[in-house]
Design an enzyme around this catalytic site. Structure first.
Site, PDB file in Angstrom:
ATOM      1  N   TYR A  95      -8.754   5.101 -13.265  1.00  0.00           N
ATOM      2  CA  TYR A  95      -8.724   5.793 -11.958  1.00  0.00           C
ATOM      3  C   TYR A  95      -8.492   7.295 -12.082  1.00  0.00           C
ATOM      4  O   TYR A  95      -8.133   7.937 -11.092  1.00  0.00           O
ATOM      5  CB  TYR A  95      -7.596   5.251 -11.071  1.00  0.00           C
ATOM      6  CG  TYR A  95      -7.385   3.768 -11.052  1.00  0.00           C
ATOM      7  CD1 TYR A  95      -8.327   2.913 -10.505  1.00  0.00           C
ATOM      8  CD2 TYR A  95      -6.206   3.219 -11.551  1.00  0.00           C
ATOM      9  CE1 TYR A  95      -8.107   1.550 -10.474  1.00  0.00           C
ATOM     10  CE2 TYR A  95      -5.974   1.862 -11.521  1.00  0.00           C
ATOM     11  CZ  TYR A  95      -6.939   1.027 -10.977  1.00  0.00           C
ATOM     12  OH  TYR A  95      -6.711  -0.319 -10.940  1.00  0.00           O
ATOM     13  N   TYR A 144       1.526  -1.660 -12.290  1.00  0.00           N
ATOM     14  CA  TYR A 144       0.138  -1.696 -12.767  1.00  0.00           C
ATOM     15  C   TYR A 144       0.011  -1.082 -14.157  1.00  0.00           C
ATOM     16  O   TYR A 144      -0.948  -0.379 -14.454  1.00  0.00           O
ATOM     17  CB  TYR A 144      -0.798  -1.016 -11.750  1.00  0.00           C
ATOM     18  CG  TYR A 144      -0.689  -1.621 -10.363  1.00  0.00           C
ATOM     19  CD1 TYR A 144      -1.083  -2.939 -10.152  1.00  0.00           C
ATOM     20  CD2 TYR A 144      -0.155  -0.914  -9.295  1.00  0.00           C
ATOM     21  CE1 TYR A 144      -0.972  -3.518  -8.887  1.00  0.00           C
ATOM     22  CE2 TYR A 144      -0.031  -1.488  -8.028  1.00  0.00           C
ATOM     23  CZ  TYR A 144      -0.451  -2.795  -7.836  1.00  0.00           C
ATOM     24  OH  TYR A 144      -0.327  -3.376  -6.603  1.00  0.00           O
ATOM     25  N   ARG A 155      -4.387   3.029 -16.274  1.00  0.00           N
ATOM     26  CA  ARG A 155      -4.622   3.778 -15.032  1.00  0.00           C
ATOM     27  C   ARG A 155      -5.321   5.132 -15.217  1.00  0.00           C
ATOM     28  O   ARG A 155      -6.238   5.445 -14.469  1.00  0.00           O
ATOM     29  CB  ARG A 155      -3.304   3.958 -14.253  1.00  0.00           C
ATOM     30  CG  ARG A 155      -2.595   2.626 -13.939  1.00  0.00           C
ATOM     31  CD  ARG A 155      -1.489   2.759 -12.917  1.00  0.00           C
ATOM     32  NE  ARG A 155      -2.024   3.041 -11.606  1.00  0.00           N
ATOM     33  CZ  ARG A 155      -2.052   4.232 -11.055  1.00  0.00           C
ATOM     34  NH1 ARG A 155      -1.511   5.264 -11.675  1.00  0.00           N
ATOM     35  NH2 ARG A 155      -2.586   4.399  -9.874  1.00  0.00           N
ATOM     36  N   GLY A 204       0.770  -1.245   0.000  1.00  0.00           N
ATOM     37  CA  GLY A 204       0.000   0.000   0.000  1.00  0.00           C
ATOM     38  C   GLY A 204       0.796   1.286   0.000  1.00  0.00           C
ATOM     39  O   GLY A 204       0.220   2.357  -0.179  1.00  0.00           O
ATOM     40  N   GLU A 250       4.120  -6.821   2.013  1.00  0.00           N
ATOM     41  CA  GLU A 250       3.802  -7.123   0.611  1.00  0.00           C
ATOM     42  C   GLU A 250       3.844  -5.872  -0.260  1.00  0.00           C
ATOM     43  O   GLU A 250       2.847  -5.493  -0.877  1.00  0.00           O
ATOM     44  CB  GLU A 250       2.391  -7.730   0.511  1.00  0.00           C
ATOM     45  CG  GLU A 250       2.161  -8.965   1.345  1.00  0.00           C
ATOM     46  CD  GLU A 250       0.682  -9.411   1.335  1.00  0.00           C
ATOM     47  OE1 GLU A 250      -0.190  -8.610   0.948  1.00  0.00           O
ATOM     48  OE2 GLU A 250       0.418 -10.547   1.727  1.00  0.00           O
ATOM     49  N   PRO A 251       4.987  -5.205  -0.350  1.00  0.00           N
ATOM     50  CA  PRO A 251       5.017  -3.995  -1.179  1.00  0.00           C
ATOM     51  C   PRO A 251       4.994  -4.349  -2.663  1.00  0.00           C
ATOM     52  O   PRO A 251       5.628  -5.308  -3.092  1.00  0.00           O
ATOM     53  CB  PRO A 251       6.360  -3.352  -0.808  1.00  0.00           C
ATOM     54  CG  PRO A 251       7.228  -4.511  -0.416  1.00  0.00           C
ATOM     55  CD  PRO A 251       6.310  -5.541   0.202  1.00  0.00           C
ATOM     56  N   GLY A 252       4.245  -3.591  -3.424  1.00  0.00           N
ATOM     57  CA  GLY A 252       4.224  -3.781  -4.879  1.00  0.00           C
ATOM     58  C   GLY A 252       4.666  -2.499  -5.553  1.00  0.00           C
ATOM     59  O   GLY A 252       5.834  -2.298  -5.882  1.00  0.00           O
ATOM     60  N   ARG A 253       3.711  -1.579  -5.688  1.00  0.00           N
ATOM     61  CA  ARG A 253       3.952  -0.322  -6.394  1.00  0.00           C
ATOM     62  C   ARG A 253       5.211   0.407  -5.920  1.00  0.00           C
ATOM     63  O   ARG A 253       5.978   0.911  -6.736  1.00  0.00           O
ATOM     64  CB  ARG A 253       2.742   0.584  -6.200  1.00  0.00           C
ATOM     65  CG  ARG A 253       2.816   1.883  -6.967  1.00  0.00           C
ATOM     66  CD  ARG A 253       1.745   2.884  -6.487  1.00  0.00           C
ATOM     67  NE  ARG A 253       0.484   2.310  -6.176  1.00  0.00           N
ATOM     68  CZ  ARG A 253      -0.585   2.298  -6.996  1.00  0.00           C
ATOM     69  NH1 ARG A 253      -0.492   2.854  -8.176  1.00  0.00           N
ATOM     70  NH2 ARG A 253      -1.713   1.746  -6.608  1.00  0.00           N
ATOM     71  N   CYS A 293     -10.380   3.430 -29.930  1.00  0.00           N
ATOM     72  CA  CYS A 293     -11.686   4.032 -30.203  1.00  0.00           C
ATOM     73  C   CYS A 293     -12.540   4.147 -28.946  1.00  0.00           C
ATOM     74  O   CYS A 293     -13.560   3.462 -28.813  1.00  0.00           O
ATOM     75  CB  CYS A 293     -12.399   3.221 -31.271  1.00  0.00           C
ATOM     76  SG  CYS A 293     -11.392   3.099 -32.738  1.00  0.00           S
TER      77      CYS A 293
HETATM   78  N1  LLP Z   1      -1.167  -7.049  -0.827  1.00  0.00           N
HETATM   79  C1  LLP Z   1      -2.460  -7.162  -1.195  1.00  0.00           C
HETATM   80  C2  LLP Z   1      -3.318  -8.098  -0.463  1.00  0.00           C
HETATM   81  C3  LLP Z   1      -2.978  -6.375  -2.240  1.00  0.00           C
HETATM   82  O1  LLP Z   1      -4.250  -6.483  -2.586  1.00  0.00           O
HETATM   83  C4  LLP Z   1      -2.113  -5.471  -2.922  1.00  0.00           C
HETATM   84  C5  LLP Z   1      -2.604  -4.660  -4.026  1.00  0.00           C
HETATM   85  C6  LLP Z   1      -0.768  -5.407  -2.509  1.00  0.00           C
HETATM   86  C7  LLP Z   1      -0.334  -6.188  -1.472  1.00  0.00           C
HETATM   87  C8  LLP Z   1       0.214  -4.483  -3.163  1.00  0.00           C
HETATM   88  O2  LLP Z   1      -0.157  -3.161  -2.953  1.00  0.00           O
HETATM   89  P1  LLP Z   1       0.807  -1.956  -3.364  1.00  0.00           P
HETATM   90  O3  LLP Z   1       2.016  -2.008  -2.470  1.00  0.00           O
HETATM   91  O4  LLP Z   1       1.168  -2.136  -4.800  1.00  0.00           O
HETATM   92  O5  LLP Z   1      -0.024  -0.765  -3.134  1.00  0.00           O
HETATM   93  N2  LLP Z   1      -4.276  -1.416 -10.155  1.00  0.00           N
HETATM   94  C9  LLP Z   1      -4.274  -0.430  -9.082  1.00  0.00           C
HETATM   95  C10 LLP Z   1      -3.681  -0.992  -7.798  1.00  0.00           C
HETATM   96  C11 LLP Z   1      -4.360  -2.248  -7.296  1.00  0.00           C
HETATM   97  C12 LLP Z   1      -3.745  -2.789  -6.030  1.00  0.00           C
HETATM   98  C13 LLP Z   1      -4.315  -4.105  -5.673  1.00  0.00           C
HETATM   99  N3  LLP Z   1      -3.778  -4.718  -4.494  1.00  0.00           N
HETATM  100  C14 LLP Z   1      -3.538   0.815  -9.568  1.00  0.00           C
HETATM  101  O6  LLP Z   1      -3.083   0.837 -10.713  1.00  0.00           O
HETATM  102  O7  LLP Z   1      -3.445   1.802  -8.837  1.00  0.00           O
END
Ligand code: LLP
Length: 425
Positions: free
Chosen positions: A316, A373, A312, A239, A273-276, A344
């Protein structure tokens, strides 16, 4: 440097001129910086090191094997939400015992595959899922290690479509039900429910919702332990937001401090669980201007990238900085343009009335913050081939996914027998 900044008037990363990549692989193309990926990971890991967490990279943010592999080499585990993502993580070299399987709708065949692979834990999100996992595990003569995802009903203060921790969201179970499900699990021999998980949303730029959430988790863990439930793992989710537009973002050190102050003294193994935050600003989407069209009311810069490559903004209303690969002169006059793609749909717009320096057909631009993403949410809508992906490292670059060929678009489609005969019926 891995910063997608101008050097000698040309945008570079990791010592490579991005225009050179565009010429070699064409556009649109996603370009990722190894230095940025590695530095961001190391900085995050260093800040959290005193807590000795398991960093499970959220593969959904960018699941190219080379990106997962970059983190795997640095010791990361993976957070996956499907067997497809699990297979990618394993193929990229993440050990099974560093994989967490999250998601509200795991199917039984997915549970079985993950149990056989020997993953670290399932993050269970409902009672029916708990019962199903128990049955699947018993059927295989195995015991599933699981954590329960709780929904703390805390507003993450982010875009509604990426909020997950409020009672109106489908994710997790409320705190009262959590108590009950831990009791239920005691009678399920196929499950070792011994952890708590949470994730309240994505692109958070304020730390206070996280700190409230972790404090609520700490209270829950104490209460569960008071009722004789062994809680050995706490999964804090992801998050952490990134700067798309110069926002002030959560510093890894502040995040670490909040984790320490809330759940740091519980003696549980921590998982994050970092992603973004690990990949978002380590990538750009390269594109070329096809036409500049002066409309009656607006001026349109039409790119060869579209919403199918980066969803995105359409989904969003997300802001992505867009910059020419050749540095505009300091005195360049800025004027408002709509930056759009060829798809289109009127939603196929990257920016509205964006103040930009002069752009002409043929110019190359970088759509920034496209490491997370972006490629993972791509589609071939309008039968546009999936774009190439490139990883840059140390003055060199590698194509980590070639551009899809036109023929591949329909290579797996089958004309039924009644359409192949040729005769008119
Ligand atoms: N853990 C869980 C359970 C999640 O659902 C997510 C993201 C993460 C970790 C990773 O979150 P992050 O660190 O990336 O914020 N497509 C959207 C974002 C969807 C996120 C879904 N879950 C966008 O482009 O903003």
């Amino acid at each position: 440097m891995g910063n997608f900044a101008y050097t000698g008037g040309r945008m570079q990363t990791d010592g490579v001129d991005l225009a050179q990549i565009a010429d070699a692989v064409g556009t649109p193309a996603y370009v990722y910086s190894s230095v940025a990926l590695e530095d961001t990971y190391r900085r995050f890991a260093a800040a959290l090191a005193p807590l000795d967490p398991l960093i499970c990279y959220a593969v959904k943010a960018n699941s190219n094997l080379a990106v997962i592999g970059t983190f795997a080499r640095l010791g990361a585990g993976a957070d996956v939400v499907s067997v497809g993502e699990m297979a990618r993580a394993l193929a990229a070299g993440v050990p099974a015992d560093r994989i967490v399987f999250a998601g509200v709708g795991k199917r039984r065949d997915e549970m079985a595959a993950a149990l056989k692979a020997g993953i670290l834990q399932f993050n269970v999100e409902s009672e029916p899922e708990l019962l199903a996992l128990n049955e699947v595990a018993l059927g295989l003569g195995l015991r599933a290690t699981a954590s329960l995802r709780v929904n703390p009903d805390i507003d993450a203060g982010t875009h509604p479509k990426i909020t997950t921790g409020s009672r109106d969201n489908k994710f997790g179970v409320d705190i009262a039900s959590a108590m009950r499900l831990f009791e239920t699990a005691k009678n399920l021999p196929g499950i070792d429910l011994s952890g708590v998980a949470v994730h309240i949303g994505s692109q958070l730029t304020d730390i206070s919702p996280l700190s409230d959430t972790f404090a609520a988790i700490a209270r829950l863990v104490r209460e569960l332990r008071g009722r004789n439930h062994a809680i050995r793992r706490i999964d804090l989710g992801g998050g952490i937001g990134i700067a798309y537009q110069g926002e002030t973002v959560i510093d890894p050190k502040d995040y670490a401090r909040v984790v320490m102050e809330t759940v740091g003294d519980l003696g549980a193994k921590l998982i994050v669980e970092p992603g973004r935050s690990l990949v978002g600003n380590a990538g750009v989407l390269l594109s070329r201007v096809v036409y500049v069209k002066q409309g009656e009311a607006r001026r349109f810069v039409i790119l060869d990238a579209a919403m199918n490559d980066l969803l995105r903004p359409a989904l969003y209303e997300a802001f992505h900085e867009i910059a020419p690969l050749v540095e505009p002169p300091a005195q360049a006059k800025l004027s408002p343009v709509d930056i759009v793609g060829p798809v289109c749909e009127s939603a196929d717009r990257f920016a509205a009335e964006r103040m930009m320096p002069p752009l002409e057909a043929g110019d190359l631009v970088a759509i920034k913050s496209a490491g997370a993403y972006a490629a993972v949410m791509a589609s071939s809508y309008n039968s546009r081939p999936i774009a190439a992906e490139v990883l840059v490292r140390d003055g060199d670059f590698a194509v980590i996914k070639p551009r899809q060929e036109i023929a591949q678009l329909f290579a797996d489609e089958i004309l039924p027998p009644w359409l192949t005969g040729g005769a008119h019926g």
